[in-house]
Design a protein around this motif. Structure first.
Motif, PDB file in Angstrom:
ATOM      1  N   THR A   1      -8.671   1.822  -3.500  1.00 48.81           N
ATOM      2  CA  THR A   1      -8.365   3.142  -2.949  1.00 48.81           C
ATOM      3  C   THR A   1      -9.274   3.495  -1.775  1.00 48.81           C
ATOM      4  O   THR A   1     -10.380   2.964  -1.638  1.00 48.81           O
ATOM      5  CB  THR A   1      -8.520   4.236  -4.017  1.00 48.81           C
ATOM      6  OG1 THR A   1      -9.841   4.151  -4.579  1.00 48.81           O
ATOM      7  CG2 THR A   1      -7.496   4.067  -5.128  1.00 48.81           C
TER       8      THR A   1
ATOM      9  N   ALA B   1       0.493   5.546   0.208  1.00 46.88           N
ATOM     10  CA  ALA B   1      -0.470   6.518   0.727  1.00 46.88           C
ATOM     11  C   ALA B   1       0.096   7.928   0.673  1.00 46.88           C
ATOM     12  O   ALA B   1       1.309   8.125   0.565  1.00 46.88           O
ATOM     13  CB  ALA B   1      -0.841   6.164   2.166  1.00 46.88           C
ATOM     14  N   TRP B   2      -0.823   8.879   0.752  1.00 50.74           N
ATOM     15  CA  TRP B   2      -0.462  10.289   0.895  1.00 50.74           C
ATOM     16  C   TRP B   2      -1.022  10.805   2.211  1.00 50.74           C
ATOM     17  O   TRP B   2      -2.177  10.511   2.569  1.00 50.74           O
ATOM     18  CB  TRP B   2      -1.029  11.119  -0.257  1.00 50.74           C
ATOM     19  CG  TRP B   2      -0.314  10.914  -1.553  1.00 50.74           C
ATOM     20  CD1 TRP B   2      -0.650  10.051  -2.545  1.00 50.74           C
ATOM     21  CD2 TRP B   2       0.865  11.589  -1.994  1.00 50.74           C
ATOM     22  NE1 TRP B   2       0.241  10.137  -3.569  1.00 50.74           N
ATOM     23  CE2 TRP B   2       1.185  11.075  -3.265  1.00 50.74           C
ATOM     24  CE3 TRP B   2       1.677  12.579  -1.448  1.00 50.74           C
ATOM     25  CZ2 TRP B   2       2.282  11.517  -4.009  1.00 50.74           C
ATOM     26  CZ3 TRP B   2       2.767  13.017  -2.172  1.00 50.74           C
ATOM     27  CH2 TRP B   2       3.063  12.492  -3.435  1.00 50.74           C
ATOM     28  N   TYR B   3      -0.194  11.565   2.882  1.00 50.70           N
ATOM     29  CA  TYR B   3      -0.593  12.287   4.073  1.00 50.70           C
ATOM     30  C   TYR B   3      -0.227  13.754   3.846  1.00 50.70           C
ATOM     31  O   TYR B   3       0.547  14.075   2.947  1.00 50.70           O
ATOM     32  CB  TYR B   3       0.160  11.760   5.307  1.00 50.70           C
ATOM     33  CG  TYR B   3      -0.309  10.415   5.781  1.00 50.70           C
ATOM     34  CD1 TYR B   3       0.003   9.254   5.079  1.00 50.70           C
ATOM     35  CD2 TYR B   3      -1.061  10.289   6.949  1.00 50.70           C
ATOM     36  CE1 TYR B   3      -0.433   8.008   5.525  1.00 50.70           C
ATOM     37  CE2 TYR B   3      -1.495   9.054   7.400  1.00 50.70           C
ATOM     38  CZ  TYR B   3      -1.176   7.927   6.674  1.00 50.70           C
ATOM     39  OH  TYR B   3      -1.603   6.696   7.116  1.00 50.70           O
TER      40      TYR B   3
ATOM     41  N   THR C   1       0.820  -1.198   0.000  1.00 47.60           N
ATOM     42  CA  THR C   1       0.000   0.000   0.000  1.00 47.60           C
ATOM     43  C   THR C   1       0.862   1.260   0.000  1.00 47.60           C
ATOM     44  O   THR C   1       1.836   1.344   0.747  1.00 47.60           O
ATOM     45  CB  THR C   1      -0.927   0.003   1.228  1.00 47.60           C
ATOM     46  OG1 THR C   1      -1.819  -1.113   1.136  1.00 47.60           O
ATOM     47  CG2 THR C   1      -1.736   1.283   1.304  1.00 47.60           C
TER      48      THR C   1
ATOM     49  N   PHE D   1      -4.172  11.837   7.223  1.00 51.11           N
ATOM     50  CA  PHE D   1      -4.326  10.937   6.089  1.00 51.11           C
ATOM     51  C   PHE D   1      -5.083  11.641   4.967  1.00 51.11           C
ATOM     52  O   PHE D   1      -6.051  12.353   5.210  1.00 51.11           O
ATOM     53  CB  PHE D   1      -5.077   9.693   6.547  1.00 51.11           C
ATOM     54  CG  PHE D   1      -5.525   8.787   5.448  1.00 51.11           C
ATOM     55  CD1 PHE D   1      -6.839   8.783   5.023  1.00 51.11           C
ATOM     56  CD2 PHE D   1      -4.626   7.928   4.839  1.00 51.11           C
ATOM     57  CE1 PHE D   1      -7.261   7.941   4.026  1.00 51.11           C
ATOM     58  CE2 PHE D   1      -5.035   7.068   3.835  1.00 51.11           C
ATOM     59  CZ  PHE D   1      -6.361   7.080   3.427  1.00 51.11           C
TER      60      PHE D   1
ATOM     61  N   THR E   1      -3.911   0.333  -2.589  1.00 51.72           N
ATOM     62  CA  THR E   1      -3.248  -0.953  -2.392  1.00 51.72           C
ATOM     63  C   THR E   1      -2.527  -1.373  -3.669  1.00 51.72           C
ATOM     64  O   THR E   1      -2.704  -0.772  -4.728  1.00 51.72           O
ATOM     65  CB  THR E   1      -4.256  -2.030  -2.002  1.00 51.72           C
ATOM     66  OG1 THR E   1      -5.114  -2.284  -3.134  1.00 51.72           O
ATOM     67  CG2 THR E   1      -5.111  -1.592  -0.818  1.00 51.72           C
TER      68      THR E   1
ATOM     69  N   CYS F   1       4.473  11.177   1.075  1.00 53.01           N
ATOM     70  CA  CYS F   1       4.172   9.860   0.546  1.00 53.01           C
ATOM     71  C   CYS F   1       4.652   8.802   1.532  1.00 53.01           C
ATOM     72  O   CYS F   1       5.696   8.971   2.177  1.00 53.01           O
ATOM     73  CB  CYS F   1       4.880   9.694  -0.797  1.00 53.01           C
ATOM     74  SG  CYS F   1       4.627   8.113  -1.594  1.00 53.01           S
TER      75      CYS F   1
ATOM     76  N   HIS G   1      -5.089   6.397   0.227  1.00 52.73           N
ATOM     77  CA  HIS G   1      -4.146   5.314  -0.008  1.00 52.73           C
ATOM     78  C   HIS G   1      -4.640   4.426  -1.135  1.00 52.73           C
ATOM     79  O   HIS G   1      -5.828   4.427  -1.485  1.00 52.73           O
ATOM     80  CB  HIS G   1      -3.844   4.521   1.266  1.00 52.73           C
ATOM     81  CG  HIS G   1      -4.905   3.527   1.666  1.00 52.73           C
ATOM     82  ND1 HIS G   1      -5.352   3.399   2.957  1.00 52.73           N
ATOM     83  CD2 HIS G   1      -5.581   2.577   0.968  1.00 52.73           C
ATOM     84  CE1 HIS G   1      -6.263   2.447   3.016  1.00 52.73           C
ATOM     85  NE2 HIS G   1      -6.414   1.944   1.826  1.00 52.73           N
TER      86      HIS G   1
ATOM     87  N   TYR H   1     -10.146   7.235   0.580  1.00 47.00           N
ATOM     88  CA  TYR H   1      -9.895   8.665   0.665  1.00 47.00           C
ATOM     89  C   TYR H   1     -10.435   9.242   1.962  1.00 47.00           C
ATOM     90  O   TYR H   1     -11.477   8.807   2.465  1.00 47.00           O
ATOM     91  CB  TYR H   1     -10.570   9.397  -0.503  1.00 47.00           C
ATOM     92  CG  TYR H   1     -10.069   9.008  -1.857  1.00 47.00           C
ATOM     93  CD1 TYR H   1     -10.657   7.966  -2.569  1.00 47.00           C
ATOM     94  CD2 TYR H   1      -8.996   9.679  -2.443  1.00 47.00           C
ATOM     95  CE1 TYR H   1     -10.190   7.603  -3.823  1.00 47.00           C
ATOM     96  CE2 TYR H   1      -8.527   9.329  -3.698  1.00 47.00           C
ATOM     97  CZ  TYR H   1      -9.130   8.283  -4.375  1.00 47.00           C
ATOM     98  OH  TYR H   1      -8.659   7.930  -5.622  1.00 47.00           O
TER      99      TYR H   1
END
Length: 125
Positions: free
Chosen positions: A57, A35-37, A33, A47, A52, A95, A50, A59
């Motif tokens: 996805t 992800a963006w934070y 996975t 968060f 996988t 990221c 993300h 959101y």
């Protein structure tokens, strides 16, 4: 042995769009996975979204309907398309990658919780 590098940030007017990219590098066998934070000044990191390895996805409510996440597994890269940007989207975007299988100096290894250095997104007129 595993590094993440973000790009694509910048200054954009409200209502505008940006596309962020995050590439994982190293001798990678697979990446789980990604992800963006984001972290705004004076606030905790939160968060954003993300995706996988299979493309599923998720959101944050603040991103639903405006942001779209995609990935290119062959390039170990994830993309965050951000549309209809608002001033409250201003933040450093980070990221993250989990369950990365890579070739290290002692053979194959699996690592977790890798972070990039972030890219600044500023939404302002």
């Amino acid at each position: 042995q595993v590094q993440l590098g973000e790009s694509g940030g910048g200054l954009v007017q409200p209502g505008g769009s940006l596309r962020l990219s995050c590439a994982a590098s190293g001798i990678l066998l697979s990446v789980g996975t990604m992800a963006w934070y984001r972290q705004a000044p004076g606030k905790q990191r939160e968060f954003v979204a993300h995706i996988t390895s299979g493309g599923d996805t998720n959101y944050a409510d603040s991103a639903k309907g405006r942001f779209a996440l995609s990935r290119d597994n062959a390039k170990n890269t994830v993309y965050l398309q951000m549309n209809s940007l608002k001033p409250e989207d201003t933040a450093v975007y980070y990221c993250k990658a989990d369950q990365v299988l890579y070739q290290g100096p002692r053979g194959t290894a699996r690592g977790y919780d890798y972070w990039g250095r972030g890219t600044q997104v500023t939404v302002s007129s």
